[in-house]
Scaffold this motif. Structure first.
Motif, PDB file in Angstrom:
ATOM      1  N   SER A  43       0.743  -1.164   0.028  1.00 15.94           N
ATOM      2  CA  SER A  43      -0.019  -0.025  -0.129  1.00 15.94           C
ATOM      3  C   SER A  43       0.927   1.215  -0.083  1.00 15.94           C
ATOM      4  O   SER A  43       1.721   1.514   0.737  1.00 15.94           O
ATOM      5  N   PRO A  44       0.517   2.229  -0.807  1.00 17.86           N
ATOM      6  CA  PRO A  44       1.113   3.599  -0.719  1.00 17.86           C
ATOM      7  C   PRO A  44       0.854   4.567   0.110  1.00 17.86           C
ATOM      8  O   PRO A  44       1.223   5.347   0.265  1.00 17.86           O
ATOM      9  N   VAL A  45      -0.383   4.239   0.822  1.00 12.17           N
ATOM     10  CA  VAL A  45      -1.006   5.060   1.699  1.00 12.17           C
ATOM     11  C   VAL A  45      -0.559   4.701   3.186  1.00 12.17           C
ATOM     12  O   VAL A  45      -0.529   3.890   3.658  1.00 12.17           O
ATOM     13  N   VAL A  46       0.656   5.604   3.281  1.00 11.59           N
ATOM     14  CA  VAL A  46       1.613   5.402   4.592  1.00 11.59           C
ATOM     15  C   VAL A  46       1.587   6.810   5.252  1.00 11.59           C
ATOM     16  O   VAL A  46       1.466   7.799   4.894  1.00 11.59           O
ATOM     17  N   ARG A  47       1.728   6.532   6.695  1.00 10.00           N
ATOM     18  CA  ARG A  47       1.914   7.621   7.575  1.00 10.00           C
ATOM     19  C   ARG A  47       3.101   7.569   8.525  1.00 10.00           C
ATOM     20  O   ARG A  47       3.197   6.559   8.754  1.00 10.00           O
ATOM     21  N   ARG A  48       3.501   8.731   9.150  1.00  7.43           N
ATOM     22  CA  ARG A  48       4.630   8.521  10.169  1.00  7.43           C
ATOM     23  C   ARG A  48       3.798   8.349  11.474  1.00  7.43           C
ATOM     24  O   ARG A  48       2.632   8.583  11.785  1.00  7.43           O
ATOM     25  N   ILE A  49       4.327   7.490  12.256  1.00  2.00           N
ATOM     26  CA  ILE A  49       3.694   7.159  13.774  1.00  2.00           C
ATOM     27  C   ILE A  49       4.730   7.352  14.712  1.00  2.00           C
ATOM     28  O   ILE A  49       5.922   7.588  14.596  1.00  2.00           O
ATOM     29  N   PRO A  50       4.381   7.774  16.049  1.00  2.00           N
ATOM     30  CA  PRO A  50       5.280   8.119  17.044  1.00  2.00           C
ATOM     31  C   PRO A  50       6.262   6.873  17.216  1.00  2.00           C
ATOM     32  O   PRO A  50       6.043   5.594  17.298  1.00  2.00           O
ATOM     33  N   SER A  51       7.726   7.246  17.404  1.00  2.00           N
ATOM     34  CA  SER A  51       8.695   6.216  17.499  1.00  2.00           C
ATOM     35  C   SER A  51       9.508   6.416  18.659  1.00  2.00           C
ATOM     36  O   SER A  51       9.497   7.324  19.228  1.00  2.00           O
ATOM     37  N   ALA A  52       9.958   4.986  19.041  1.00  2.00           N
ATOM     38  CA  ALA A  52      11.105   5.178  20.097  1.00  2.00           C
ATOM     39  C   ALA A  52      12.259   5.742  19.810  1.00  2.00           C
ATOM     40  O   ALA A  52      12.646   5.830  18.700  1.00  2.00           O
ATOM     41  N   LEU A  53      12.922   6.181  20.834  1.00  2.00           N
ATOM     42  CA  LEU A  53      14.269   6.660  20.489  1.00  2.00           C
ATOM     43  C   LEU A  53      15.321   5.442  19.881  1.00  2.00           C
ATOM     44  O   LEU A  53      15.408   4.350  20.334  1.00  2.00           O
ATOM     45  N   HIS A  54      15.692   5.920  18.713  1.00  2.00           N
ATOM     46  CA  HIS A  54      16.784   4.916  18.043  1.00  2.00           C
ATOM     47  C   HIS A  54      18.133   5.255  18.584  1.00  2.00           C
ATOM     48  O   HIS A  54      18.804   6.596  18.518  1.00  2.00           O
ATOM     49  N   LEU A  55      18.902   4.361  18.738  1.00  2.00           N
ATOM     50  CA  LEU A  55      20.382   4.446  19.568  1.00  2.00           C
ATOM     51  C   LEU A  55      21.239   3.988  18.564  1.00  2.00           C
ATOM     52  O   LEU A  55      21.090   2.874  17.852  1.00  2.00           O
ATOM     53  N   GLY A  56      22.198   4.856  18.253  1.00  2.00           N
ATOM     54  CA  GLY A  56      23.157   4.535  16.855  1.00  2.00           C
ATOM     55  C   GLY A  56      24.208   3.576  17.632  1.00  2.00           C
ATOM     56  O   GLY A  56      25.388   4.132  17.786  1.00  2.00           O
ATOM     57  N   LYS A  57      24.086   2.371  17.885  1.00  2.00           N
ATOM     58  CA  LYS A  57      25.170   1.470  18.555  1.00  2.00           C
ATOM     59  C   LYS A  57      25.448   0.352  17.290  1.00  2.00           C
ATOM     60  O   LYS A  57      24.609  -0.210  16.636  1.00  2.00           O
ATOM     61  N   GLN A  58      26.680  -0.046  17.101  1.00  2.00           N
ATOM     62  CA  GLN A  58      26.959  -0.988  16.029  1.00  2.00           C
ATOM     63  C   GLN A  58      27.004  -2.129  16.894  1.00  2.00           C
ATOM     64  O   GLN A  58      27.185  -2.407  18.125  1.00  2.00           O
ATOM     65  N   LEU A  59      26.572  -3.259  15.952  1.00  2.00           N
ATOM     66  CA  LEU A  59      26.114  -4.708  16.512  1.00  2.00           C
ATOM     67  C   LEU A  59      27.475  -5.272  16.300  1.00  2.00           C
ATOM     68  O   LEU A  59      28.249  -5.144  15.257  1.00  2.00           O
ATOM     69  N   GLN A  60      27.852  -6.225  17.107  1.00  2.00           N
ATOM     70  CA  GLN A  60      29.010  -6.854  17.473  1.00  2.00           C
ATOM     71  C   GLN A  60      28.392  -8.356  17.217  1.00  2.00           C
ATOM     72  O   GLN A  60      27.874  -8.905  17.854  1.00  2.00           O
ATOM     73  N   THR A  61      28.973  -9.083  15.871  1.00  2.00           N
ATOM     74  CA  THR A  61      28.502 -10.293  15.648  1.00  2.00           C
ATOM     75  C   THR A  61      29.628 -11.198  15.523  1.00  2.00           C
ATOM     76  O   THR A  61      30.543 -10.764  15.013  1.00  2.00           O
ATOM     77  N   PRO A  62      29.624 -12.502  15.904  1.00  2.00           N
ATOM     78  CA  PRO A  62      30.502 -13.714  15.606  1.00  2.00           C
ATOM     79  C   PRO A  62      30.886 -13.515  13.936  1.00  2.00           C
ATOM     80  O   PRO A  62      30.033 -13.521  13.152  1.00  2.00           O
ATOM     81  N   ALA A  63      32.206 -13.830  13.749  1.00  2.00           N
ATOM     82  CA  ALA A  63      32.534 -13.679  12.317  1.00  2.00           C
ATOM     83  C   ALA A  63      32.692 -15.154  11.873  1.00  2.00           C
ATOM     84  O   ALA A  63      33.014 -16.235  12.381  1.00  2.00           O
ATOM     85  N   ALA A  64      31.975 -15.284  10.513  1.00  2.00           N
ATOM     86  CA  ALA A  64      32.237 -16.682  10.007  1.00  2.00           C
ATOM     87  C   ALA A  64      32.027 -16.308   8.378  1.00  2.00           C
ATOM     88  O   ALA A  64      32.950 -16.980   7.635  1.00  2.00           O
ATOM     89  N   ALA A  65      30.961 -15.901   7.948  1.00  2.00           N
ATOM     90  CA  ALA A  65      30.681 -15.874   6.329  1.00  2.00           C
ATOM     91  C   ALA A  65      30.558 -14.411   6.006  1.00  2.00           C
ATOM     92  O   ALA A  65      29.539 -13.735   6.521  1.00  2.00           O
ATOM     93  N   PRO A  66      31.504 -13.759   5.224  1.00  2.00           N
ATOM     94  CA  PRO A  66      31.681 -12.548   4.793  1.00  2.00           C
ATOM     95  C   PRO A  66      30.405 -12.286   3.683  1.00  2.00           C
ATOM     96  O   PRO A  66      29.850 -13.003   2.957  1.00  2.00           O
ATOM     97  N   VAL A  67      29.900 -11.084   3.771  1.00  2.00           N
ATOM     98  CA  VAL A  67      28.942 -10.522   2.773  1.00  2.00           C
ATOM     99  C   VAL A  67      29.370  -9.098   2.182  1.00  2.00           C
ATOM    100  O   VAL A  67      29.961  -8.361   3.045  1.00  2.00           O
ATOM    101  N   SER A  68      29.296  -8.974   1.156  1.00  2.00           N
ATOM    102  CA  SER A  68      29.853  -7.695   0.603  1.00  2.00           C
ATOM    103  C   SER A  68      28.647  -7.083  -0.418  1.00  2.00           C
ATOM    104  O   SER A  68      27.949  -7.893  -1.109  1.00  2.00           O
ATOM    105  N   ALA A  69      28.369  -5.837  -0.137  1.00  2.00           N
ATOM    106  CA  ALA A  69      27.280  -5.116  -0.972  1.00  2.00           C
ATOM    107  C   ALA A  69      28.082  -3.620  -1.097  1.00  2.00           C
ATOM    108  O   ALA A  69      28.203  -3.039  -0.017  1.00  2.00           O
ATOM    109  N   SER A  70      27.987  -3.189  -2.206  1.00  2.00           N
ATOM    110  CA  SER A  70      28.283  -1.565  -2.494  1.00  2.00           C
ATOM    111  C   SER A  70      26.815  -0.776  -1.914  1.00  2.00           C
ATOM    112  O   SER A  70      25.902  -1.541  -2.079  1.00  2.00           O
ATOM    113  N   THR A  71      27.215   0.269  -1.909  1.00  2.00           N
ATOM    114  CA  THR A  71      25.959   1.081  -1.534  1.00  2.00           C
ATOM    115  C   THR A  71      24.843   1.120  -2.664  1.00  2.00           C
ATOM    116  O   THR A  71      23.720   1.083  -2.173  1.00  2.00           O
ATOM    117  N   GLY A  72      25.147   1.184  -3.973  1.00  2.00           N
ATOM    118  CA  GLY A  72      24.265   0.869  -4.753  1.00  2.00           C
ATOM    119  C   GLY A  72      23.646  -0.209  -5.054  1.00  2.00           C
ATOM    120  O   GLY A  72      22.217  -0.241  -5.035  1.00  2.00           O
TER     121      GLY A  72
END
Length: 156
Positions: free
Chosen positions: A40-69
């Motif tokens: 549906s293209p009928v979209v509205r903003r709703i009240p949101s919780a505070l978004h904290l900018g923390k980086q996730l630390q995950t165990p390493a095993a399988a790399p993923v590569s993706a350019s911004t594009g």
């Protein structure tokens, strides 16, 4: 970057990332913001919780590569609903990566280099690489991310 909590006319809730409030308004007015559940293209903003900018630390095993594009071309990459809980968000992210990233298997390092040096088409890939290959890619400036192995059967 601004993160908005959004909902469609059917009250499906999702998140959208935009450069600015004006960019959100512009995309919304052009019908470019759609619900990832029902379209549906009928979209509205709703009240949101505070978004904290923390980086996730995950165990390493399988790399993923993706350019911004490549990531920008994924229509629902930002529609992961973290409010549903960490496990649910992880399942959604895993399903999205499995569906949207080409599996190049053990040729990951070679293919990531080809994409980085514009010798292969720009696209999101996933695969296997040793710790040494991963470090060599990072030292060359190839953007890669190590994630645990992703398998459909692990999504239960």
């Amino acid at each position: 970057m601004i993160i908005f909590d959004l909902a469609c006319q059917h009250d499906h809730r999702f998140e959208g990332w935009f450069q600015s409030r004006d960019e959100f308004d512009s995309q919304l007015s052009r019908g470019l913001v759609c619900c990832p559940d029902c379209g549906s293209p009928v979209v509205r903003r709703i009240p949101s919780a505070l978004h904290l900018g923390k980086q996730l630390q995950t165990p390493a095993a399988a790399p993923v590569s993706a350019s911004t594009g490549a990531l920008a071309s994924v229509p629902d990459a930002t529609a992961i609903d973290a409010r549903a809980g960490a496990r649910s968000a992880y399942r959604q992210l895993t399903a999205m990566l499995l569906a949207r990233c080409e599996d190049v298997g053990p040729d990951f390092a070679e293919e990531a280099r080809k994409i980085h040096y514009l010798e292969a088409p720009d696209r999101a890939i996933r695969g296997e690489a040793s710790a040494e290959e991963y470090e060599a890619l990072r030292e060359e400036g190839v953007e890669v991310l190590r994630l645990p192995r992703l398998k459909v059967e692990d999504l239960h």
